[in-house]
Design a protein around this motif. Structure first.
Motif, PDB file in Angstrom:
ATOM      1  N   THR A 142     -13.906  -2.212 -23.225  1.00 47.83           N
ATOM      2  CA  THR A 142     -14.228  -1.447 -24.382  1.00 47.83           C
ATOM      3  C   THR A 142     -14.943  -2.459 -25.478  1.00 47.83           C
ATOM      4  O   THR A 142     -15.766  -1.926 -26.085  1.00 47.83           O
ATOM      5  CB  THR A 142     -12.667  -1.404 -24.994  1.00 47.83           C
ATOM      6  N   MET A 143     -14.594  -3.829 -25.607  1.00 48.41           N
ATOM      7  CA  MET A 143     -15.547  -4.457 -26.386  1.00 48.41           C
ATOM      8  C   MET A 143     -16.943  -4.424 -25.863  1.00 48.41           C
ATOM      9  O   MET A 143     -18.120  -4.560 -26.901  1.00 48.41           O
ATOM     10  CB  MET A 143     -14.773  -5.867 -26.761  1.00 48.41           C
ATOM     11  N   ARG A 144     -17.220  -4.608 -24.603  1.00 46.03           N
ATOM     12  CA  ARG A 144     -18.745  -4.571 -23.983  1.00 46.03           C
ATOM     13  C   ARG A 144     -19.352  -3.383 -24.650  1.00 46.03           C
ATOM     14  O   ARG A 144     -20.409  -3.148 -24.854  1.00 46.03           O
ATOM     15  CB  ARG A 144     -18.616  -4.815 -22.753  1.00 46.03           C
ATOM     16  N   SER A 145     -18.682  -2.332 -24.418  1.00 46.73           N
ATOM     17  CA  SER A 145     -19.138  -0.881 -24.680  1.00 46.73           C
ATOM     18  C   SER A 145     -19.596  -0.692 -26.280  1.00 46.73           C
ATOM     19  O   SER A 145     -20.670  -0.415 -26.582  1.00 46.73           O
ATOM     20  CB  SER A 145     -18.326   0.175 -24.180  1.00 46.73           C
ATOM     21  N   LEU A 146     -18.400  -1.185 -27.116  1.00 47.41           N
ATOM     22  CA  LEU A 146     -18.728  -0.780 -28.406  1.00 47.41           C
ATOM     23  C   LEU A 146     -19.690  -1.744 -28.867  1.00 47.41           C
ATOM     24  O   LEU A 146     -20.723  -1.423 -29.895  1.00 47.41           O
ATOM     25  CB  LEU A 146     -17.320  -1.095 -29.228  1.00 47.41           C
ATOM     26  N   ASN A 147     -19.838  -3.113 -28.289  1.00 46.48           N
ATOM     27  CA  ASN A 147     -20.949  -3.928 -28.735  1.00 46.48           C
ATOM     28  C   ASN A 147     -22.178  -3.604 -28.479  1.00 46.48           C
ATOM     29  O   ASN A 147     -23.106  -3.497 -29.284  1.00 46.48           O
ATOM     30  CB  ASN A 147     -20.373  -5.467 -28.221  1.00 46.48           C
TER      31      ASN A 147
END
Length: 652
Positions: free
Chosen positions: A277-282
């Motif tokens: 999730t953090m990789r995708s949003l970032n």
């Protein structure tokens, strides 16, 4: 709502990548405050930096005597080697830490360097003091089943046993019984906080436990044990990453990283999904596909509960800045293998909010993946539901009114392999991890940057669901014998909760800078009142058919010197009483355990009492609120519990 964002997030976020992250996490034995957990945290940060996510490790001291909010700290633990053998003509190894870490009771202390050889004694009903009477246990190893806190105090502290062998396997019918998993070993741990008489222990499967019990009935069984381990002042590690917003307020996403190897579903699945999730949003924000959010989005992975308490001890100013949170705990299981549905669990009713319904509606829309033959009705093949609050993970700290951050939890429960050697990543499903990841990303980004129009749609959609929720509340009240006679008063409590939950939209709109929301919220509140009026009429008719309660009226009489007392908690966050009892004498601890067993009060009851204590409500008011929320009313137990809490300096 958020359809364009959902498409971008769906295209970027990979369930297979989340699964791969979880696979890497599950290679480590991740006991809180241990070298294995630290290595896992370092691996997570390394993987994230590889994927252009600048996460960092924040360390906290792990030592006796410290307190993070209401939580007592403890020392770091490391084990180099441990073995357990059954001696005799056919000598047999029963456990070895290096091949199955769960086979050692976690936080076991070392044996003498040459090990210990001792007779094995079986104690049936090992939580009962009478089970130990008349048996010489000094220097013996005991085969036991039950609560490690109680059994340690009885067997080791009081009767002098040298070590404990557990063959626990908690049952969760119909998903799991001892017969279903004869070779699984259950995670068992000691928790040392001070001057306890520390010991070592091993855990064996039901099959091995049954074999030992049978042998002990017909012959003397001798075991030899060796443990090379140490307790020392060390550190805990949290992992943080922050996507800054235009304002100082932020959304918090959390998932605990700890638990023993393999810990696939509990809880490599949660951090693995959160990492993706953090990789995708970032990535989407950095590439300009998604705009910089209005509110910041913070990600936190930590040792369960301990890390959350430590986080807010170090950053108390972030409590007020955090608008909402979401907790991911056990979110990746293949539903054809492990059994449990995906539960969206709301915060307790002491903290009204709209965000749990927002999370539920997101998951429902994301998992809508099929239709009937004529394509006139769409639905999901995923088993999910919105439950009542139950606690048991980090959301129970965040949603405590003294912390004040509304935090739903996503969890699959029950799970067949929970807390056992069978909990491998083989039982995970990358499609489920994608569903949860997309939901989590949309939850965070929607709260952080959703347009005013989107949130108007969400609020009116939410308001429409409250009619059916209130209907369910009425049915639940009628199902509780102790509430049937006072269902109208209890129903008013649920109506008041729904009113307050809708009003939290005003606070959110003010933070976001939306205009004319006073008028909009007043409008949906008027609609809610119309719904309440209709349900009251329906409920009154239903009550005439439904009330056949022959039970005697509930005795709500409190001791006169307690009825009007107002108590408040000394520390922020919920108190884990089992972590405080070490400060009492052995006899006082055993007396409390005996009273608890006799009272047979549900384990979560005291948690609800804590949430409603605010220094203003009388104890009578608090217990009535807990009764309406849980259907449980135990005034004598509550008085005993609060007397103990006051004695321990936890309430005043």
């Amino acid at each position: 709502m958020f359809s364009t964002w959902q498409k971008h997030i769906h295209n970027e976020l990979s369930g297979k990548q989340a699964y791969r992250y979880a696979e890497r996490i599950a290679q480590f034995h991740r006991i809180q405050a241990s070298t294995g957990y630290r290595k896992a945290a370092e691996e997570v940060v390394s993987l994230l930096k590889r994927d252009d996510v600048a996460a960092e490790i924040v360390s906290y001291p792990a030592r006796n005597g410290d307190r993070f909010l209401a939580h007592r700290s403890f020392q770091e633990w490391h084990c180099d080697h441990a073995e357990l053998w059954m001696e005799g003509e056919n000598r047999k190894r029963l456990a070895r830490f290096e091949e199955e870490e769960i086979s050692l009771v976690q936080r076991s202390v070392p044996t003498p360097s040459n090990g210990i050889t001792a007779e094995l004694v079986v104690i049936e009903n090992a939580e009962e003091p009478d089970s130990y009477e008349g048996v010489d246990l000094k220097g013996k190893l005991l085969l036991v089943r039950g609560n490690p806190f109680i059994i340690h105090d009885l067997a080791v502290e009081k009767h002098g046993a040298t070590g404990l062998i557990f063959d626990n396997l908690n049952e969760y019918p119909p998903i799991r019984t001892r017969l279903d998993m004869p070779d699984a070993i259950q995670y068992t741990s000691f928790w040392w906080h001070g001057n306890e008489k520390k010991t070592f222990g091993f855990a064996v499967s039901p099959r091995v436990g049954n074999e030992l019990r049978t042998r002990c009935r017909r012959e003397t069984v001798t075991l030899s044990a060796k443990v090379e381990a140490q307790l020392y002042d060390g550190f805990y590690e949290n992992i943080e990453f922050f996507i800054p917003g235009k304002k100082q307020e932020e959304i918090l996403l959390v998932s605990h990283l700890c638990h023993p190897y393999p810990g696939g579903q509990d809880n490599a699945s949660g951090p693995g999904t959160l990492m993706e999730t953090m990789r995708s949003l970032n990535r989407l924000i950095h590439k300009g596909i998604l705009q910089k959010p209005d509110l910041g989005i913070r990600f936190l992975m930590m040792p369960e509960m301990t890390g959350t308490y430590a986080y807010f001890t170090q950053y108390p100013e972030r409590k007020k800045r955090t608008v909402a949170a979401l907790n991911l705990d056990m979110v990746g299981a293949d539903q054809t293998k492990s059994g449990g549905p995906l539960c969206i669990e709301p915060p307790p009713m002491a903290l009204p909010t709209f965000v749990d319904r927002f999370a539920y509606q997101l998951f429902a829309s994301i998992t809508e993946n099929t239709s009937n033959l004529t394509n006139t009705f769409n639905y999901s093949t995923v088993h999910f539901l919105r439950t009542r609050f139950s606690g048991g993970s980090d959301h129970y700290i965040l949603s405590d009114p003294t912390v004040g951050i509304p935090c739903p939890m996503l969890i699959q429960w029950p799970d067949k392999n929970y807390h056992t050697t069978a909990d491998s990543t083989d039982h995970l499903d990358h499609e489920m991890m994608k569903h949860v990841g997309v939901t989590t990303a949309l939850y965070a980004y929607g709260l952080a940057n959703g347009s005013e129009r989107d949130w108007r749609i969400q609020m009116y959609s939410d308001a429409g669901t409250r009619f059916s929720d209130l209907q369910k509340s009425v049915s639940w009240l009628f199902s509780k014998e102790t509430l049937q006679d006072e269902w109208e008063d209890a129903f008013s409590f649920y109506c008041d909760y729904e009113r307050k939950a809708l009003l939290t939209y005003k606070h959110y709109a003010k933070i976001r800078g939306f205009s004319k929301w006073e008028e909009l919220v007043n409008d949906v509140s008027e609609q809610l009142e119309e719904q309440i009026t209709a349900i009251k009429k329906w409920s009154a008719s239903l009550s005439k058919l439904n009330l056949s309660n022959d039970q005697e009226p509930l005795n709500k009489k409190l001791p006169s010197d307690w009825k009007d007392q107002t108590l408040k908690r000394v520390f922020e966050g919920p108190v884990m009483l089992t972590f405080e009892l070490e400060r009492l004498s052995l006899n006082d601890r055993l007396e409390w355990y005996a009273y608890e067993r006799q009272a047979k009060v549900p384990s979560g009851y005291v948690m609800f009492i804590q949430y409603w204590l605010d220094g203003k409500r009388t104890l009578e008011e608090v217990l009535n609120l807990v009764h309406k929320e849980t259907g449980e009313y135990h005034p004598q137990f509550a008085v005993k519990y609060l007397e103990l809490m006051r004695r321990l300096g936890m309430v005043e």
